[in-house]
Write a protein that holds these residues in place. Structure first.
Motif, PDB file in Angstrom:
ATOM      1  N   ARG A 169     -22.199  39.010 -63.940  1.00  0.00           N
ATOM      2  CA  ARG A 169     -21.654  39.103 -65.297  1.00  0.00           C
ATOM      3  C   ARG A 169     -20.642  40.245 -65.371  1.00  0.00           C
ATOM      4  O   ARG A 169     -20.528  41.043 -64.436  1.00  0.00           O
ATOM      5  CB  ARG A 169     -22.779  39.298 -66.310  1.00  0.00           C
ATOM      6  CG  ARG A 169     -23.501  40.619 -66.178  1.00  0.00           C
ATOM      7  CD  ARG A 169     -24.717  40.678 -67.047  1.00  0.00           C
ATOM      8  NE  ARG A 169     -24.378  40.474 -68.442  1.00  0.00           N
ATOM      9  CZ  ARG A 169     -25.273  40.418 -69.431  1.00  0.00           C
ATOM     10  NH1 ARG A 169     -26.567  40.521 -69.153  1.00  0.00           N
ATOM     11  NH2 ARG A 169     -24.916  40.262 -70.667  1.00  0.00           N
ATOM     12  N   ASN A 170     -19.908  40.328 -66.482  1.00  0.00           N
ATOM     13  CA  ASN A 170     -18.949  41.418 -66.675  1.00  0.00           C
ATOM     14  C   ASN A 170     -19.685  42.753 -66.563  1.00  0.00           C
ATOM     15  O   ASN A 170     -20.761  42.916 -67.141  1.00  0.00           O
ATOM     16  CB  ASN A 170     -18.299  41.330 -68.058  1.00  0.00           C
ATOM     17  CG  ASN A 170     -17.350  40.153 -68.156  1.00  0.00           C
ATOM     18  OD1 ASN A 170     -16.884  39.646 -67.146  1.00  0.00           O
ATOM     19  ND2 ASN A 170     -17.077  39.714 -69.369  1.00  0.00           N
ATOM     20  N   GLY A 171     -19.096  43.658 -65.805  1.00  0.00           N
ATOM     21  CA  GLY A 171     -19.705  44.978 -65.669  1.00  0.00           C
ATOM     22  C   GLY A 171     -20.773  45.046 -64.590  1.00  0.00           C
ATOM     23  O   GLY A 171     -21.426  46.074 -64.421  1.00  0.00           O
ATOM     24  N   ALA A 172     -20.938  43.943 -63.822  1.00  0.00           N
ATOM     25  CA  ALA A 172     -21.972  43.944 -62.768  1.00  0.00           C
ATOM     26  C   ALA A 172     -21.569  44.816 -61.583  1.00  0.00           C
ATOM     27  O   ALA A 172     -22.415  45.232 -60.799  1.00  0.00           O
ATOM     28  CB  ALA A 172     -22.229  42.518 -62.300  1.00  0.00           C
ATOM     29  N   GLY A 173     -20.260  45.065 -61.445  1.00  0.00           N
ATOM     30  CA  GLY A 173     -19.791  45.895 -60.329  1.00  0.00           C
ATOM     31  C   GLY A 173     -18.910  45.137 -59.350  1.00  0.00           C
ATOM     32  O   GLY A 173     -18.595  45.650 -58.279  1.00  0.00           O
ATOM     33  N   LYS A 174     -18.473  43.929 -59.732  1.00  0.00           N
ATOM     34  CA  LYS A 174     -17.648  43.123 -58.814  1.00  0.00           C
ATOM     35  C   LYS A 174     -16.322  43.837 -58.530  1.00  0.00           C
ATOM     36  O   LYS A 174     -15.933  44.009 -57.382  1.00  0.00           O
ATOM     37  CB  LYS A 174     -17.354  41.734 -59.417  1.00  0.00           C
ATOM     38  CG  LYS A 174     -18.576  40.906 -59.742  1.00  0.00           C
ATOM     39  CD  LYS A 174     -18.208  39.492 -60.141  1.00  0.00           C
ATOM     40  CE  LYS A 174     -17.376  39.370 -61.405  1.00  0.00           C
ATOM     41  NZ  LYS A 174     -18.068  39.744 -62.640  1.00  0.00           N
ATOM     42  N   THR A 175     -15.648  44.237 -59.605  1.00  0.00           N
ATOM     43  CA  THR A 175     -14.337  44.868 -59.420  1.00  0.00           C
ATOM     44  C   THR A 175     -14.487  46.217 -58.717  1.00  0.00           C
ATOM     45  O   THR A 175     -13.665  46.558 -57.852  1.00  0.00           O
ATOM     46  CB  THR A 175     -13.622  45.009 -60.780  1.00  0.00           C
ATOM     47  OG1 THR A 175     -13.439  43.688 -61.307  1.00  0.00           O
ATOM     48  CG2 THR A 175     -12.273  45.658 -60.643  1.00  0.00           C
ATOM     49  N   THR A 176     -15.542  46.957 -59.040  1.00  0.00           N
ATOM     50  CA  THR A 176     -15.755  48.245 -58.350  1.00  0.00           C
ATOM     51  C   THR A 176     -15.940  48.009 -56.853  1.00  0.00           C
ATOM     52  O   THR A 176     -15.392  48.744 -56.029  1.00  0.00           O
ATOM     53  CB  THR A 176     -16.998  48.958 -58.932  1.00  0.00           C
ATOM     54  OG1 THR A 176     -16.790  49.157 -60.321  1.00  0.00           O
ATOM     55  CG2 THR A 176     -17.238  50.298 -58.267  1.00  0.00           C
TER      56      THR A 176
END
Lengths: 280, 217
Positions: free
Chosen positions: A37-44
């Protein structure tokens, strides 16, 4: 299969978020879906791979080489495409390409022209004048023209209409057929059902699953039931129960399916993600 | 690699004001004007370059290129220095024209003379020292970094104006029409250049170090 990328125990802490010991590897020529979900850490996680952010600990190896020591060599073989970014919105594509081209030893002008034509991109246009789908295609054209073997795509289909999404997914499948490896982050799980070979599932900074797509789907069953229908002894074994239009639904470990007294069916990737998130 | 990055800076990062604002050094042709203020306009152009860079995701784009992070800082410094040297060359031209067209003293600080070039070195050196390390600590807060740089610059300009009236070295030697005291003015320029180079070097190294540690999110 050769491992293109190996990530081990990646950790990164922010005041309100922690990426917690994320480990995975990518196989050559495969599409790996990175969901959460959004904020799960994918982009990080993706930004850590490219050193946009500095992990607190862990190791990142591309083609069996340590990223920090071989950064420039690795970047020659990488392509990064992010839906959220539009570079130099008022500059013509031709100007952006003219600047980008000299940085890459393996730039193939013929391939670049081919992709411009294939994606119907006009060099005299500015990114501002392109739709989101066309911007992604332009970034892909740049990446493919310098011979990127690994494409890291950060939510490339977000905000696209269904037809444009379908078109992009077909391109990804074709690229994988050509041997390109793709790491594809998204929360549009139906896109991955159509394209992904493997799934990485991240929730609140922790990697909850690293499996093949069929393996991940086969691990769960979805049961839909009315209130009071589930025997009491099974209530604690249901995963992420939640309300639906006609009652309730929850996941069940596929291994427990045969003893469960109610009918179950194969869940979609989205249903698995929703129920796992609820449980978490 | 630095050459390619400088090309990128010139072709993709220059804001239109990067050409227009430095031209305001033509204010040297205005009678009774605090001439070092024209150096502030160049610093404003630097701010616009960094601001539009942020809006255009310049740093993210650059980080995907096969270049070292530290080289991005070097290329930006070179771009800014290039504009500064162009403005100082123009300042020299306008100082010369001022001497021909308006050969009267300036009632608002330093006369339009060679020492004004030295003041330019001091202004730019100080701006580099304050602006860049702050900017590369957090590239998203470019406005805050510019406010700090501009505040330091205006304090320096104010001090220089006051010195033109209060300090004999300024009042009697530097704040005089050319070619009077040319040796002293050249020495002032040399000291200014030394300050410019050393503060730029410190700012560059500090900026590289801070940018290296910065997380781009």
């Amino acid at each position: 299969m050769n491992s293109i990328l190996t990530v081990k125990n990646l950790c990164k802490s922010y005041p309100s978020f922690r990426l917690d010991n994320v480990s995975f590897s990518l196989e050559e020529g495969k599409i790996t879906g990175f969901i959460g979900r959004n904020g799960a850490g994918k982009t990080t996680t993706l930004h850590s791979l490219l050193s946009f952010v500095h992990p607190d600990s862990g190791s990142i190896r591309f083609w069996d080489r340590e990223y920090d020591e071989h950064e420039l060599e690795i970047k020659q073989r990488l392509g990064f495409v992010s839906a959220g970014m539009s570079f130099y919105a008022k500059k013509k594509l031709r100007q952006i390409t003219d600047v980008t081209r000299p940085f890459y030893h393996a730039w193939n002008e013929e391939a670049y022209r081919k992709y411009l034509s294939l994606f119907s991109l006009e060099e005299e246009k500015t990114p501002d004048a392109l739709s989101n789908g066309m911007k992604i295609k332009y970034m892909l054209a740049l990446a493919l023209s310098h011979g990127a073997e690994l494409l890291i795509l950060d939510e490339p289909t977000s905000g696209l209409d269904p037809l444009s999404r379908e078109e992009l997914l077909e391109i990804f499948l074709e690229l994988a057929n050509q041997g390109k490896t793709i790491l594809f982050s998204t929360h549009i799980t139906s896109d991955l059902e159509k394209t992904a070979d493997n799934i990485l599932y991240l929730s609140r900074g922790r990697l909850l699953a690293d499996d093949s797509l069929p393996g991940f789907l086969a691990a769960y069953r979805l049961c839909e039931y009315a209130e009071g229908q589930v025997p009491h002894e099974w209530e604690g074994r249901l995963i992420g129960p939640g309300r639906t239009k006609n009652g309730f639904s929850a996941l069940l470990q596929a291994s427990e399916r045969k003893d469960f007294p109610l009918p179950c069916r194969q869940p979609s990737l989205e249903e698995i993600m929703i129920h796992l998130e609820k449980e978490d | 690699m630095i050459g390619k990055l400088l090309q990128k800076e010139l072709k993709l990062c220059l804001h239109p004001t990067s050409f227009l604002l430095p031209l305001l050094v033509a204010l040297i042709l205005t009678p009774n004007y605090p001439y070092p203020v024209s150096y502030f306009y160049l610093c404003l152009a630097v701010f616009f370059i960094c601001l539009t860079g942020r809006e255009n995701h310049d740093i993210t784009y650059s980080l995907t290129l096969p270049v070292a992070k530290a080289d991005l800082v070097t290329a930006r410094f070179l771009l800014v220095m290039l504009i500064e040297w162009a403005q100082l060359a123009l300042a020299g031209l306008f100082i010369w024209l001022h001497g021909i067209l308006l050969p009267q003293p300036n009632a608002a600080g330093m006369d339009a003379n060679l020492a004004l070039i030295g003041e330019g070195f001091f202004c730019f050196g100080l701006f580099h020292l304050v602006f860049f390390p702050s900017y590369y600590k957090n590239v998203d807060k470019v406005g805050i970094s510019f406010l700090k740089g501009a505040a330091a610059l205006f304090v320096l300009i104010l001090v220089e104006i006051v010195l033109c009236y209060a300090l004999p070295l300024y009042r009697n030697i530097l704040d005089t029409p050319d070619p009077l005291n040319l040796g002293a003015k050249l020495l002032f320029c040399a000291v200014g250049l030394l300050f410019y180079l050393s503060s730029t070097w410190v700012a560059w190294r500090l900026s590289q170090k801070r940018f290296q540690q910065l997380d781009i999110r």
